[in-house]
Every structure is written in C-alpha cells, then in structure tokens.
Design a protein around this motif. Sequence first.
Motif, PDB file in Angstrom:
ATOM      1  N   HIS A  23      52.083  39.431 203.897  1.00  0.00           N
ATOM      2  CA  HIS A  23      52.434  38.629 202.717  1.00  0.00           C
ATOM      3  C   HIS A  23      53.928  38.738 202.407  1.00  0.00           C
ATOM      4  CE1 HIS A  23      52.051  36.715 198.809  1.00  0.00           C
ATOM      5  NE2 HIS A  23      52.686  37.741 198.271  1.00  0.00           N
ATOM      6  N   THR A  24      54.459  39.947 202.464  1.00  0.00           N
ATOM      7  CA  THR A  24      55.880  40.170 202.164  1.00  0.00           C
ATOM      8  C   THR A  24      56.784  39.377 203.103  1.00  0.00           C
ATOM      9  OG1 THR A  24      55.452  42.395 201.300  1.00  0.00           O
ATOM     10  CG2 THR A  24      57.703  41.930 202.062  1.00  0.00           C
ATOM     11  N   GLU A  44      60.390  49.289 200.759  1.00  0.00           N
ATOM     12  CA  GLU A  44      60.123  49.009 199.343  1.00  0.00           C
ATOM     13  C   GLU A  44      61.173  49.646 198.447  1.00  0.00           C
ATOM     14  OE1 GLU A  44      55.275  48.645 199.902  1.00  0.00           O
ATOM     15  OE2 GLU A  44      56.166  50.515 199.157  1.00  0.00           O
ATOM     16  N   ILE A  45      61.674  50.804 198.849  1.00  0.00           N
ATOM     17  CA  ILE A  45      62.756  51.440 198.078  1.00  0.00           C
ATOM     18  C   ILE A  45      64.014  50.575 198.145  1.00  0.00           C
ATOM     19  CG2 ILE A  45      64.225  53.473 197.857  1.00  0.00           C
ATOM     20  CD1 ILE A  45      61.891  55.046 199.237  1.00  0.00           C
ATOM     21  N   TYR A  46      64.326  50.084 199.342  1.00  0.00           N
ATOM     22  CA  TYR A  46      65.499  49.207 199.467  1.00  0.00           C
ATOM     23  C   TYR A  46      65.305  47.916 198.673  1.00  0.00           C
ATOM     24  CZ  TYR A  46      68.063  52.040 202.812  1.00  0.00           C
ATOM     25  OH  TYR A  46      68.795  53.048 203.397  1.00  0.00           O
ATOM     26  N   GLN A  47      64.078  47.439 198.591  1.00  0.00           N
ATOM     27  CA  GLN A  47      63.797  46.276 197.754  1.00  0.00           C
ATOM     28  C   GLN A  47      64.070  46.602 196.293  1.00  0.00           C
ATOM     29  OE1 GLN A  47      62.751  43.278 199.126  1.00  0.00           O
ATOM     30  NE2 GLN A  47      63.071  42.381 197.106  1.00  0.00           N
ATOM     31  N   ASP A  48      63.724  47.811 195.860  1.00  0.00           N
ATOM     32  CA  ASP A  48      63.977  48.251 194.480  1.00  0.00           C
ATOM     33  C   ASP A  48      65.453  48.124 194.115  1.00  0.00           C
ATOM     34  OD1 ASP A  48      61.315  48.928 194.164  1.00  0.00           O
ATOM     35  OD2 ASP A  48      61.622  51.083 194.476  1.00  0.00           O
ATOM     36  N   GLY A  88      67.653  46.205 195.585  1.00  0.00           N
ATOM     37  CA  GLY A  88      68.203  44.882 195.849  1.00  0.00           C
ATOM     38  C   GLY A  88      68.785  44.679 197.225  1.00  0.00           C
ATOM     39  N   ASN A  89      68.505  45.597 198.151  1.00  0.00           N
ATOM     40  CA  ASN A  89      69.014  45.457 199.522  1.00  0.00           C
ATOM     41  C   ASN A  89      67.918  44.811 200.372  1.00  0.00           C
ATOM     42  OD1 ASN A  89      70.072  45.724 202.107  1.00  0.00           O
ATOM     43  ND2 ASN A  89      71.066  47.669 201.635  1.00  0.00           N
ATOM     44  N   TYR A  99      63.879  44.082 204.768  1.00  0.00           N
ATOM     45  CA  TYR A  99      63.252  43.206 205.766  1.00  0.00           C
ATOM     46  C   TYR A  99      63.073  43.918 207.104  1.00  0.00           C
ATOM     47  CZ  TYR A  99      63.151  39.822 209.573  1.00  0.00           C
ATOM     48  OH  TYR A  99      62.836  39.162 210.736  1.00  0.00           O
ATOM     49  N   TYR A 100      64.137  44.553 207.599  1.00  0.00           N
ATOM     50  CA  TYR A 100      64.055  45.174 208.920  1.00  0.00           C
ATOM     51  C   TYR A 100      63.012  46.287 208.963  1.00  0.00           C
ATOM     52  CZ  TYR A 100      68.115  42.568 210.521  1.00  0.00           C
ATOM     53  OH  TYR A 100      68.958  41.556 210.886  1.00  0.00           O
ATOM     54  N   ARG A 101      62.894  47.028 207.880  1.00  0.00           N
ATOM     55  CA  ARG A 101      61.890  48.091 207.847  1.00  0.00           C
ATOM     56  C   ARG A 101      60.481  47.525 207.749  1.00  0.00           C
ATOM     57  NH1 ARG A 101      66.627  49.733 206.920  1.00  0.00           N
ATOM     58  NH2 ARG A 101      67.267  51.936 207.047  1.00  0.00           N
ATOM     59  N   ALA A 102      60.325  46.453 206.999  1.00  0.00           N
ATOM     60  CA  ALA A 102      59.004  45.821 206.891  1.00  0.00           C
ATOM     61  C   ALA A 102      58.548  45.284 208.243  1.00  0.00           C
ATOM     62  CB  ALA A 102      59.045  44.702 205.849  1.00  0.00           C
ATOM     63  N   VAL A 103      59.460  44.673 208.989  1.00  0.00           N
ATOM     64  CA  VAL A 103      59.104  44.144 210.316  1.00  0.00           C
ATOM     65  C   VAL A 103      58.680  45.272 211.245  1.00  0.00           C
ATOM     66  CG1 VAL A 103      59.999  43.032 212.395  1.00  0.00           C
ATOM     67  CG2 VAL A 103      60.519  42.070 210.158  1.00  0.00           C
ATOM     68  N   LYS A 104      59.443  46.354 211.262  1.00  0.00           N
ATOM     69  CA  LYS A 104      59.093  47.470 212.141  1.00  0.00           C
ATOM     70  C   LYS A 104      57.758  48.087 211.749  1.00  0.00           C
ATOM     71  CE  LYS A 104      63.587  48.896 213.966  1.00  0.00           C
ATOM     72  NZ  LYS A 104      64.281  47.626 213.700  1.00  0.00           N
TER      73      LYS A 104
END
Length: 219
Positions: free
Chosen positions: A133-134, A87-91, A93-94, A99-104
């Motif tokens: 959802h993400t 979520e921080i990386y989403q903040d 713009g990366n 994505y890779y962290r969300a999958v893990k």
Amino acid sequence: MVNRDYILRLAEKLGRTLAIVLRLREYNQQEEALLRVDEELLRATGLTSSFLNSLSEETLIQVLSPLGRPNVDAALWAAVLLKAEGEIYQDIGNTTESYYRAVKALHLLLYVHQYEPIEEVEILREDIQMLIHTLDEYTLPVSTRQLLFRYQEHLGFYAQAEDTLFELLEDTPGDKALLQQGRDFYQRLSIRSAPDLAAGNFSPEEIQEGLEQLTRFSN
C-alpha cells in the motif's frame, strides 16, 4: 522449510523489538530510534544499515542467501527493521530514504515468502500488505514486481497478478523468460474452477484474452 512454530517465535521477538522502536518514535526520539534499528540490524545480520542500504535488491538477497536460500533469521530481521527505519525517515520528512528502505523490506519479505510460510504469521502478512500500500504510487523495480507477481498469484489475486505481469512485459519487451512465466501462469489458471477464478476477480474468458495478449507481446 523452517518449522512454522519457529517463524512464530521469531515474529514474537521481532514484535518486542519493534515495540521499543515505536515507543521511541512516539516520544519523538527519531535519532535514538534510528540508532536502535542500526544496532539491531548489526546484531541480527552482522551488517549495518548504511551497508545494507548501499546494496541493490538483488545483491541484498545474495548477501542474505549464502546457499541460494534465504537465511530466514537474517532476512526477516533485515526486512522488518528496514521497514521500521523507513517509517522513521517518513516521520522526519525524508521520503527518499523512506522509499528505498520500504522497497528493500518488501523485496526481502516477498523473497522469503517463496520458501517459508510467512503469510501465516499476522505481523509479517500485515507488513507485506502495508508495504504494498505504501509503495502503490511508485513504480517498483522489475525484480521486486516479479516477486510481487508470484505473491499475488499465490494469494489468489489473479487479476492483480495479471496487471503486474503486463506491466512487466511493457517495461521489459521481448523478455522470453517473462513471456514463458506468463504462459505458465495462464496454464495454471486454466485448471482452476470458475468459482476460484471469480474469487480472484478473473474468468475463463480472460485466460484466453491474456494468452492472446502474450502472443502480441511475443511478436
């Protein structure tokens, strides 16, 4: 199986740590938030974020399951903190790193769910649903979708589970183990009541249709 009260106490600790990370994000201190996440990952798992994120989902499970079952503390801390890191990386713009962290994170939570009653803990149940959802617009790794298939059936989302099953069969044609999982899935559904099936957006007729589709896949 770990005591449910233990899971609840662990969830409280996770919540306190996440509150600190969220506060840093709210003050646009993303670098500090990333450092805090890395510190907490190292404390909880003995591993850094960069190392955890260098592993495949399957290898990550092996690292956090030394005896073939998850180290619940380490796995849940890793899952929740990796979600926060994403979520921080989403903040900033990366979206790739996010994505890779969300999958893990999703993979770990679904894996632990097979052994422990984490769906009974609101913060963890919400994390799973938020991650699903993400990641809805992405194609998840096969191993993660296999865990998702089991999770959807467990919750009674039978139509969703069937969709996941056939997506897997499309991507892994001729997988005999997966075909057997499909047959077992319909066998379990065949002893469900009509109201139970209806609650999962399913019907007895669809069981037969699904079995016929499995036969076509097996041929």
